[in-house]
Write a protein that holds these residues in place. Sequence first.
Motif, PDB file in Angstrom:
ATOM      1  N   LEU A  79      -3.022  -1.629   7.654  1.00 15.79           N
ATOM      2  CA  LEU A  79      -1.720  -1.270   7.106  1.00 15.79           C
ATOM      3  C   LEU A  79      -0.567  -1.464   8.090  1.00 15.79           C
ATOM      4  O   LEU A  79       0.538  -0.994   7.836  1.00 15.79           O
ATOM      5  CB  LEU A  79      -1.740   0.186   6.618  1.00 15.79           C
ATOM      6  CG  LEU A  79      -2.790   0.483   5.542  1.00 15.79           C
ATOM      7  CD1 LEU A  79      -2.763   1.958   5.168  1.00 15.79           C
ATOM      8  CD2 LEU A  79      -2.565  -0.375   4.315  1.00 15.79           C
ATOM      9  N   THR A  80      -0.815  -2.128   9.208  1.00 12.29           N
ATOM     10  CA  THR A  80       0.256  -2.460  10.148  1.00 12.29           C
ATOM     11  C   THR A  80       0.262  -3.973  10.355  1.00 12.29           C
ATOM     12  O   THR A  80      -0.334  -4.719   9.577  1.00 12.29           O
ATOM     13  CB  THR A  80       0.054  -1.732  11.491  1.00 12.29           C
ATOM     14  OG1 THR A  80      -1.191  -2.151  12.065  1.00 12.29           O
ATOM     15  CG2 THR A  80       0.018  -0.220  11.288  1.00 12.29           C
ATOM     16  N   GLU A  81       0.926  -4.427  11.433  1.00 13.88           N
ATOM     17  CA  GLU A  81       1.015  -5.864  11.672  1.00 13.88           C
ATOM     18  C   GLU A  81      -0.359  -6.521  11.772  1.00 13.88           C
ATOM     19  O   GLU A  81      -0.543  -7.680  11.397  1.00 13.88           O
ATOM     20  CB  GLU A  81       1.811  -6.126  12.955  1.00 13.88           C
ATOM     21  CG  GLU A  81       3.292  -5.822  12.856  1.00 13.88           C
ATOM     22  CD  GLU A  81       3.576  -4.333  13.023  1.00 13.88           C
ATOM     23  OE1 GLU A  81       2.612  -3.568  13.249  1.00 13.88           O
ATOM     24  OE2 GLU A  81       4.754  -3.939  12.916  1.00 13.88           O
ATOM     25  N   GLU A  82      -1.352  -5.768  12.289  1.00  6.86           N
ATOM     26  CA  GLU A  82      -2.699  -6.317  12.396  1.00  6.86           C
ATOM     27  C   GLU A  82      -3.283  -6.648  11.021  1.00  6.86           C
ATOM     28  O   GLU A  82      -4.182  -7.480  10.896  1.00  6.86           O
ATOM     29  CB  GLU A  82      -3.596  -5.315  13.125  1.00  6.86           C
ATOM     30  CG  GLU A  82      -4.964  -5.844  13.507  1.00  6.86           C
ATOM     31  CD  GLU A  82      -5.777  -4.843  14.305  1.00  6.86           C
ATOM     32  OE1 GLU A  82      -7.021  -4.875  14.209  1.00  6.86           O
ATOM     33  OE2 GLU A  82      -5.166  -4.018  15.024  1.00  6.86           O
ATOM     34  N   ILE A 179      -2.350   6.082  -0.029  1.00  5.18           N
ATOM     35  CA  ILE A 179      -1.297   6.654  -0.877  1.00  5.18           C
ATOM     36  C   ILE A 179      -0.014   6.837  -0.076  1.00  5.18           C
ATOM     37  O   ILE A 179       1.088   6.550  -0.556  1.00  5.18           O
ATOM     38  CB  ILE A 179      -1.768   7.999  -1.476  1.00  5.18           C
ATOM     39  CG1 ILE A 179      -2.907   7.753  -2.470  1.00  5.18           C
ATOM     40  CG2 ILE A 179      -0.599   8.718  -2.163  1.00  5.18           C
ATOM     41  CD1 ILE A 179      -3.547   9.028  -2.986  1.00  5.18           C
ATOM     42  N   GLY A 180      -0.142   7.328   1.151  1.00  7.98           N
ATOM     43  CA  GLY A 180       1.037   7.466   2.001  1.00  7.98           C
ATOM     44  C   GLY A 180       1.706   6.134   2.274  1.00  7.98           C
ATOM     45  O   GLY A 180       2.934   6.052   2.419  1.00  7.98           O
ATOM     46  N   HIS A 181       0.921   5.071   2.303  1.00 13.52           N
ATOM     47  CA  HIS A 181       1.436   3.728   2.544  1.00 13.52           C
ATOM     48  C   HIS A 181       2.333   3.237   1.404  1.00 13.52           C
ATOM     49  O   HIS A 181       3.151   2.329   1.600  1.00 13.52           O
ATOM     50  CB  HIS A 181       0.249   2.772   2.734  1.00 13.52           C
ATOM     51  CG  HIS A 181       0.627   1.325   2.782  1.00 13.52           C
ATOM     52  ND1 HIS A 181       1.199   0.744   3.892  1.00 13.52           N
ATOM     53  CD2 HIS A 181       0.514   0.335   1.854  1.00 13.52           C
ATOM     54  CE1 HIS A 181       1.416  -0.532   3.648  1.00 13.52           C
ATOM     55  NE2 HIS A 181       1.017  -0.810   2.420  1.00 13.52           N
ATOM     56  N   LEU A 182       2.206   3.832   0.224  1.00 15.16           N
ATOM     57  CA  LEU A 182       3.029   3.430  -0.913  1.00 15.16           C
ATOM     58  C   LEU A 182       4.501   3.767  -0.693  1.00 15.16           C
ATOM     59  O   LEU A 182       5.373   3.178  -1.343  1.00 15.16           O
ATOM     60  CB  LEU A 182       2.534   4.115  -2.198  1.00 15.16           C
ATOM     61  CG  LEU A 182       1.127   3.729  -2.668  1.00 15.16           C
ATOM     62  CD1 LEU A 182       0.726   4.556  -3.874  1.00 15.16           C
ATOM     63  CD2 LEU A 182       1.054   2.240  -2.990  1.00 15.16           C
ATOM     64  N   SER A 183       4.766   4.712   0.193  1.00 12.40           N
ATOM     65  CA  SER A 183       6.147   5.078   0.482  1.00 12.40           C
ATOM     66  C   SER A 183       6.736   4.125   1.522  1.00 12.40           C
ATOM     67  O   SER A 183       6.034   3.627   2.407  1.00 12.40           O
ATOM     68  CB  SER A 183       6.211   6.518   1.010  1.00 12.40           C
ATOM     69  OG  SER A 183       7.514   6.844   1.441  1.00 12.40           O
ATOM     70  N   ASN A 261      -3.340  -4.346  -4.906  1.00 15.99           N
ATOM     71  CA  ASN A 261      -2.189  -4.522  -5.798  1.00 15.99           C
ATOM     72  C   ASN A 261      -0.864  -4.000  -5.246  1.00 15.99           C
ATOM     73  O   ASN A 261       0.185  -4.430  -5.721  1.00 15.99           O
ATOM     74  CB  ASN A 261      -2.460  -3.826  -7.137  1.00 15.99           C
ATOM     75  CG  ASN A 261      -3.671  -4.385  -7.858  1.00 15.99           C
ATOM     76  OD1 ASN A 261      -3.601  -5.429  -8.488  1.00 15.99           O
ATOM     77  ND2 ASN A 261      -4.788  -3.677  -7.762  1.00 15.99           N
ATOM     78  N   LYS A 262      -0.907  -3.092  -4.289  1.00 14.11           N
ATOM     79  CA  LYS A 262       0.325  -2.475  -3.802  1.00 14.11           C
ATOM     80  C   LYS A 262       0.505  -2.611  -2.302  1.00 14.11           C
ATOM     81  O   LYS A 262       1.229  -1.830  -1.693  1.00 14.11           O
ATOM     82  CB  LYS A 262       0.318  -0.972  -4.158  1.00 14.11           C
ATOM     83  CG  LYS A 262       0.252  -0.686  -5.650  1.00 14.11           C
ATOM     84  CD  LYS A 262       1.505  -1.141  -6.379  1.00 14.11           C
ATOM     85  CE  LYS A 262       1.445  -0.784  -7.855  1.00 14.11           C
ATOM     86  NZ  LYS A 262       2.683  -1.198  -8.563  1.00 14.11           N
ATOM     87  N   LEU A 263      -0.151  -3.601  -1.708  1.00 15.27           N
ATOM     88  CA  LEU A 263      -0.076  -3.762  -0.263  1.00 15.27           C
ATOM     89  C   LEU A 263       1.325  -4.173   0.148  1.00 15.27           C
ATOM     90  O   LEU A 263       1.900  -5.108  -0.382  1.00 15.27           O
ATOM     91  CB  LEU A 263      -1.098  -4.810   0.203  1.00 15.27           C
ATOM     92  CG  LEU A 263      -1.228  -5.001   1.707  1.00 15.27           C
ATOM     93  CD1 LEU A 263      -1.763  -3.735   2.362  1.00 15.27           C
ATOM     94  CD2 LEU A 263      -2.126  -6.174   2.030  1.00 15.27           C
ATOM     95  N   ASN A 264       1.874  -3.461   1.138  1.00 17.00           N
ATOM     96  CA  ASN A 264       3.205  -3.745   1.646  1.00 17.00           C
ATOM     97  C   ASN A 264       3.177  -3.564   3.158  1.00 17.00           C
ATOM     98  O   ASN A 264       3.195  -2.430   3.651  1.00 17.00           O
ATOM     99  CB  ASN A 264       4.253  -2.829   1.002  1.00 17.00           C
ATOM    100  CG  ASN A 264       5.664  -3.102   1.523  1.00 17.00           C
ATOM    101  OD1 ASN A 264       5.904  -4.132   2.171  1.00 17.00           O
ATOM    102  ND2 ASN A 264       6.572  -2.181   1.277  1.00 17.00           N
ATOM    103  N   LEU A 265       3.120  -4.656   3.897  1.00 15.08           N
ATOM    104  CA  LEU A 265       3.002  -4.581   5.347  1.00 15.08           C
ATOM    105  C   LEU A 265       4.358  -4.699   6.048  1.00 15.08           C
ATOM    106  O   LEU A 265       4.409  -4.838   7.256  1.00 15.08           O
ATOM    107  CB  LEU A 265       2.086  -5.711   5.855  1.00 15.08           C
ATOM    108  CG  LEU A 265       0.646  -5.651   5.342  1.00 15.08           C
ATOM    109  CD1 LEU A 265      -0.168  -6.816   5.876  1.00 15.08           C
ATOM    110  CD2 LEU A 265      -0.017  -4.332   5.706  1.00 15.08           C
ATOM    111  N   GLU A 266       5.450  -4.629   5.300  1.00  9.09           N
ATOM    112  CA  GLU A 266       6.769  -4.719   5.919  1.00  9.09           C
ATOM    113  C   GLU A 266       7.103  -3.419   6.655  1.00  9.09           C
ATOM    114  O   GLU A 266       6.726  -2.355   6.232  1.00  9.09           O
ATOM    115  CB  GLU A 266       7.822  -4.998   4.843  1.00  9.09           C
ATOM    116  CG  GLU A 266       7.641  -6.372   4.168  1.00  9.09           C
ATOM    117  CD  GLU A 266       8.723  -6.626   3.132  1.00  9.09           C
ATOM    118  OE1 GLU A 266       9.601  -5.750   2.961  1.00  9.09           O
ATOM    119  OE2 GLU A 266       8.707  -7.704   2.529  1.00  9.09           O
TER     120      GLU A 266
END
Length: 266
Positions: A79-82, A179-183, A261-266
Motif C-alpha cells: 500500500l505504499t510506493e513499494e 479499509i483505512g487505505h480507502l481514505s 478494485n479500490k487500490l490507490n497508491l497515490e
Amino acid sequence: MLMKLLKYEFRSIGRQLIPMYLGVLGLAVVNHFIGPFRMNSPLGNIPAVVSVMAYTGVCVALFVITILLIIQRFYKGLLTEEGYLMFTLPCKPWQLIAAKGIAATAMTVVGSCVGILSVMLIAMSLQDWGYFFRGLGEIPWLKLFEEHALWPLYIVELLIAMVFGLFSTVGHVYVSIAIGHLSNKHRIAYAILAYIGINMIWGVALGMFGSIMNKLNFNTIPIDIYIDGAWAAHLAMIILILSQLIPTAIYFFSTNWILSNKLNLE
C-alpha cells in the motif's frame, strides 16, 4: 508464483527474526546456567538479575517486532510506493495477500515455539530432558490408539482451529489496513477505527447468535438424534473451526476485493 512469493517473504523475514530467535534461546541457556550458581558468585545476584533482564527484554522485543513486521510487511509492501513494484509482478492480488498472510502466521507460530522452548531451556536440566524424552518413548501409543481410536482426530481438529485462529487474527489486521487505505487522509487512524469497528461487529454478531441458541428448545425438534460424548466433542471442534474459518474467509475476500478494485497508491 505463490511459492516464489512465499520464498521471498520467508527470506526477508528470516533476516530480521532469526537473530532474535537465536538471542532468546542463547539468553535462556545463559539463565539456566547462571541460576544455580549465582549464590557462589562474588558479585552476588547481579549476573543473574542482568541475565534475566536481558532475556525478558529480548522476549518483549521479539513480541513487538513480530507484530510490527506483520503490519509493516503488508502495509509497506502493498500500500505504499513499494506496492507499485509488487503489483507489476505476474500474479493476482490474492496471491500477494496469501503469501504475506501465510508468512505472518508461520512467523507467529515459530515465535511462540521459540518462547516455549526458551522457558523449557531455563527450567529443565539435562536430567529433566532425559526424563522427558524417555517418558515419550514409554507411552503405549499403539494401545492408546486402540482404546481411543479418535484421539488423533482431536489433535488434528485442534491444530486446524489454532491455525485458522491465527489466520483470522492476521486477516483482521490486513482488512483493517485495507479499509483505512480507502481514505485519502489519516489512513492509519481509519485503519485503527476499522479494527475496533470490526471487533464490535463480531461481538454483536456472537452475542445475537448466543441469544438465539439460548431461546431454541431442542427438546421440541421432532428428530431422534443421539450423539455420544466423543462425537459431541468432535461437533464442538467443528463449530470452533467454523467460527475461525468464516471470519478468515470474510477478511481474505474483503481485502482481495479492496486491493483488486479500490487500490490507490497515490
